[in-house]
Design a protein around this motif. Structure first.
Motif, PDB file in Angstrom:
ATOM      1  N   ILE A   1      18.162  48.016  51.525  1.00  0.00           N
ATOM      2  CA  ILE A   1      19.216  49.090  51.780  1.00  0.00           C
ATOM      3  C   ILE A   1      19.755  49.414  50.282  1.00  0.00           C
ATOM      4  N   GLU A   2      20.514  50.365  50.251  1.00  0.00           N
ATOM      5  CA  GLU A   2      21.209  50.799  48.924  1.00  0.00           C
ATOM      6  C   GLU A   2      22.696  51.076  49.260  1.00  0.00           C
ATOM      7  N   ILE A   3      23.727  50.623  48.353  1.00  0.00           N
ATOM      8  CA  ILE A   3      25.039  50.872  48.804  1.00  0.00           C
ATOM      9  C   ILE A   3      25.849  51.282  47.626  1.00  0.00           C
ATOM     10  N   ASP A   4      26.776  52.075  47.833  1.00  0.00           N
ATOM     11  CA  ASP A   4      27.675  52.191  46.721  1.00  0.00           C
ATOM     12  C   ASP A   4      28.524  51.196  46.772  1.00  0.00           C
ATOM     13  N   ILE A   5      28.974  50.407  45.756  1.00  0.00           N
ATOM     14  CA  ILE A   5      29.699  49.282  45.709  1.00  0.00           C
ATOM     15  C   ILE A   5      31.281  49.736  45.583  1.00  0.00           C
ATOM     16  N   THR A   6      31.998  49.375  46.328  1.00  0.00           N
ATOM     17  CA  THR A   6      33.511  49.503  46.212  1.00  0.00           C
ATOM     18  C   THR A   6      34.244  48.490  45.539  1.00  0.00           C
ATOM     19  N   HIS A   7      33.768  47.172  45.943  1.00  0.00           N
ATOM     20  CA  HIS A   7      34.554  45.985  45.287  1.00  0.00           C
ATOM     21  C   HIS A   7      33.422  45.021  45.069  1.00  0.00           C
TER      22      HIS A   7
ATOM     23  N   SER B   1      38.724  45.670  52.651  1.00  0.00           N
ATOM     24  CA  SER B   1      37.343  45.088  51.819  1.00  0.00           C
ATOM     25  C   SER B   1      37.823  44.519  50.518  1.00  0.00           C
ATOM     26  N   ALA B   2      38.859  44.502  49.975  1.00  0.00           N
ATOM     27  CA  ALA B   2      39.303  43.694  48.780  1.00  0.00           C
ATOM     28  C   ALA B   2      39.189  42.214  49.337  1.00  0.00           C
ATOM     29  N   GLU B   3      39.882  41.962  50.580  1.00  0.00           N
ATOM     30  CA  GLU B   3      39.932  40.601  51.086  1.00  0.00           C
ATOM     31  C   GLU B   3      38.658  39.954  51.472  1.00  0.00           C
TER      32      GLU B   3
ATOM     33  N   VAL C   1      42.525  35.427  55.473  1.00  0.00           N
ATOM     34  CA  VAL C   1      42.170  36.557  54.296  1.00  0.00           C
ATOM     35  C   VAL C   1      42.636  35.658  53.169  1.00  0.00           C
ATOM     36  N   PRO C   2      41.591  35.685  51.970  1.00  0.00           N
ATOM     37  CA  PRO C   2      41.922  34.831  51.010  1.00  0.00           C
ATOM     38  C   PRO C   2      43.033  35.536  50.090  1.00  0.00           C
ATOM     39  N   TRP C   3      43.802  34.758  49.181  1.00  0.00           N
ATOM     40  CA  TRP C   3      44.798  35.311  48.193  1.00  0.00           C
ATOM     41  C   TRP C   3      44.011  35.814  47.085  1.00  0.00           C
ATOM     42  N   ILE C   4      44.318  37.092  46.899  1.00  0.00           N
ATOM     43  CA  ILE C   4      43.512  37.960  45.896  1.00  0.00           C
ATOM     44  C   ILE C   4      44.681  38.683  44.951  1.00  0.00           C
ATOM     45  N   GLN C   5      44.075  39.124  43.817  1.00  0.00           N
ATOM     46  CA  GLN C   5      44.730  40.036  42.910  1.00  0.00           C
ATOM     47  C   GLN C   5      43.613  41.119  42.397  1.00  0.00           C
ATOM     48  N   LYS C   6      43.858  42.224  42.743  1.00  0.00           N
ATOM     49  CA  LYS C   6      42.741  43.542  42.461  1.00  0.00           C
ATOM     50  C   LYS C   6      42.836  43.628  40.846  1.00  0.00           C
ATOM     51  N   ARG C   7      41.608  43.788  40.401  1.00  0.00           N
ATOM     52  CA  ARG C   7      41.552  44.217  39.014  1.00  0.00           C
ATOM     53  C   ARG C   7      40.581  45.495  39.130  1.00  0.00           C
ATOM     54  N   ALA C   8      40.655  46.631  38.237  1.00  0.00           N
ATOM     55  CA  ALA C   8      39.946  47.658  38.083  1.00  0.00           C
ATOM     56  C   ALA C   8      38.652  47.149  37.487  1.00  0.00           C
ATOM     57  N   MET C   9      37.392  47.563  37.809  1.00  0.00           N
ATOM     58  CA  MET C   9      36.259  47.279  37.490  1.00  0.00           C
ATOM     59  C   MET C   9      36.230  47.363  35.790  1.00  0.00           C
ATOM     60  N   ARG C  10      36.573  48.385  35.433  1.00  0.00           N
ATOM     61  CA  ARG C  10      36.563  48.840  33.974  1.00  0.00           C
ATOM     62  C   ARG C  10      37.340  47.515  33.085  1.00  0.00           C
ATOM     63  N   GLU C  11      37.965  46.656  33.750  1.00  0.00           N
ATOM     64  CA  GLU C  11      38.919  45.567  33.133  1.00  0.00           C
ATOM     65  C   GLU C  11      38.046  44.275  33.274  1.00  0.00           C
ATOM     66  N   VAL C  12      36.726  44.280  33.648  1.00  0.00           N
ATOM     67  CA  VAL C  12      35.887  43.273  33.920  1.00  0.00           C
ATOM     68  C   VAL C  12      36.059  42.045  32.945  1.00  0.00           C
ATOM     69  N   ASN C  13      35.990  42.573  31.518  1.00  0.00           N
ATOM     70  CA  ASN C  13      35.850  41.416  30.482  1.00  0.00           C
ATOM     71  C   ASN C  13      37.250  40.589  30.457  1.00  0.00           C
ATOM     72  N   GLU C  14      38.537  41.433  30.687  1.00  0.00           N
ATOM     73  CA  GLU C  14      39.725  40.770  30.626  1.00  0.00           C
ATOM     74  C   GLU C  14      40.029  40.010  31.894  1.00  0.00           C
ATOM     75  N   ALA C  15      39.304  40.385  32.951  1.00  0.00           N
ATOM     76  CA  ALA C  15      39.540  39.467  34.310  1.00  0.00           C
ATOM     77  C   ALA C  15      38.690  38.499  34.204  1.00  0.00           C
ATOM     78  N   LEU C  16      37.496  38.334  33.530  1.00  0.00           N
ATOM     79  CA  LEU C  16      36.813  37.074  33.234  1.00  0.00           C
ATOM     80  C   LEU C  16      37.544  36.060  32.321  1.00  0.00           C
TER      81      LEU C  16
END
Length: 369
Positions: free
Chosen positions: A33-39, A164-166, A331-346
């Motif tokens: 399958i192929e998916i459009d990734i949202t999270h 989805s995010a959780e 549901v886990p405790w999460i904090q959402k980050r924009a994908m474009r902020e991946v380096n900062e999030a890492l």
């Protein structure tokens, strides 16, 4: 851009920031399958792989194995290639998740696959930093991207009641805790300890409670997370090993099962084993880059305790976990980050700032090449 060319955040070495660029997906097969990734959740494995902590990574590499997205393409043999029941059969437009595994041999003569334990197959393909067993040994790429492609057998429909995010961190972190709890009999009448109140451990407490365990004890070096564990997550007790005098003796023989998420080479392993009851079980799920501490033979002999490990879960574990999470609202405790902020999030993940999981979101406007 060809249909096999995807866009994502690519790691080129152990020290440079990820860059948004193109990469080549595996050839599309009838069972894919192929998916459009949202999270996509950020997992501790991502950090170990990025810095080649366990072994040299197969750069260039697209990290991420807690993927949620919408099915955009369906292979002609998908319905007959999956082991899912009819109401779980994947269709175009479905919201699905992908965890840490994207392939195994699925052969009838494979002890692991034949027994529904595909996660222990010797021919496993990880969702990233791994190779498919096709003629070209195509590289597997993960979820820090706009699309994902791979075998439908390792994609799972997400229950409608789970956001989805959780849901994203459940696909690896969640099932990493659920699988050993399930295997070792967590439930009513059982007392469980969770070592490490972090990205994995907090989900361990949530699942142990959802499974009906009578006693769920959070175990950490300090009491800084005691309120989170007890008041927030529902643990019935807490042990701060660096603050509570004689903690191992005081709480000796109180736990049936311990799940250890800590990946420190200097953890007090002997003390943890002392907490176990007769015939108790200690399960290591955290994977340090250094060897585990030594332990004495008497730690095992005097109570017939078992020390074992557990990988991420099987497809059946994931389906059962998602069902329980939807039913019990785990549901886990999460904090959402924009994908474009991946380096900062890492970077923030590496510095221990997550409380307790970061989940990357693909927005409408992604970085441009």
């Amino acid at each position: 851009m060809s249909s096999d060319t995807f866009q994502g955040w690519v790691a080129h070495d152990a020290t440079s920031p990820l860059t948004f660029t193109t990469f080549t997906a595996k050839p599309f097969e009838p069972t894919d399958i192929e998916i459009d990734i949202t999270h996509c959740g950020i997992c501790g494995t991502d950090l170990h792989t990025l810095r080649s902590g366990w072994a040299p990574a197969d750069y260039p590499c697209v990290l991420g194995h807690e993927i949620i997205g919408t099915v955009r393409r369906l292979g002609s043999a998908v319905s007959s290639s999956t082991s899912q029941s009819q109401d779980e059969t994947i269709q175009l437009g479905d919201r699905v998740g992908v965890g840490a595994q994207s392939a195994s041999c699925l052969r009838a003569d494979c002890d692991a696959c034949a027994d529904g334990q595909e996660n222990y197959c010797t021919r496993i393909t990880g969702t990233y930093n791994s190779r498919y067993r096709d003629g070209a040994k195509s590289k597997a790429h993960g979820g820090y991207a706009t699309r994902w492609r791979g075998p439908a057998h390792f994609a799972f429909k997400i229950p409608s009641t789970l956001p989805s995010a959780e849901a994203a961190p459940l696909l690896c972190g969640g099932v990493t805790m659920f699988a050993p709890l399930r295997k070792h009999g967590a439930g009513p009448g059982k007392s469980v300890g969770i070592v490490g109140i972090g990205g994995l451990g907090h989900m361990g407490i949530l699942f142990a409670k959802a499974m009906g365990c009578d006693t769920v004890v959070g175990i950490s070096r300090t009491s800084s997370k005691q309120a989170d564990a007890v008041t927030g997550l529902g643990a019935t007790g807490f042990i701060a090993t660096s603050e509570e005098k004689n903690w191992a003796r005081k709480h000796s023989r109180t736990l049936d099962l311990i799940i250890c998420t800590v990946d420190a080479a200097d953890m007090p392993l002997g003390g943890y084993l002392r907490l176990l009851k007769l015939d108790g079980t200690f399960v290591q799920v955290g994977a340090p880059e250094q060897p585990l501490p030594a332990l004495t033979a008497w730690s095992l002999i005097q109570k017939s305790v078992k020390v074992t490990g557990s990988s991420f879960g099987s497809p059946e574990d994931i389906r059962l976990m998602l069902r329980l999470a939807a039913e019990k609202r785990v549901v886990p405790w999460i904090q959402k980050r924009a994908m474009r902020e991946v380096n900062e999030a890492l970077g923030d993940m590496h510095n221990g700032k997550a409380r307790y999981r970061y989940v990357l979101e693909n927005g409408e406007a992604q970085a441009k090449l």
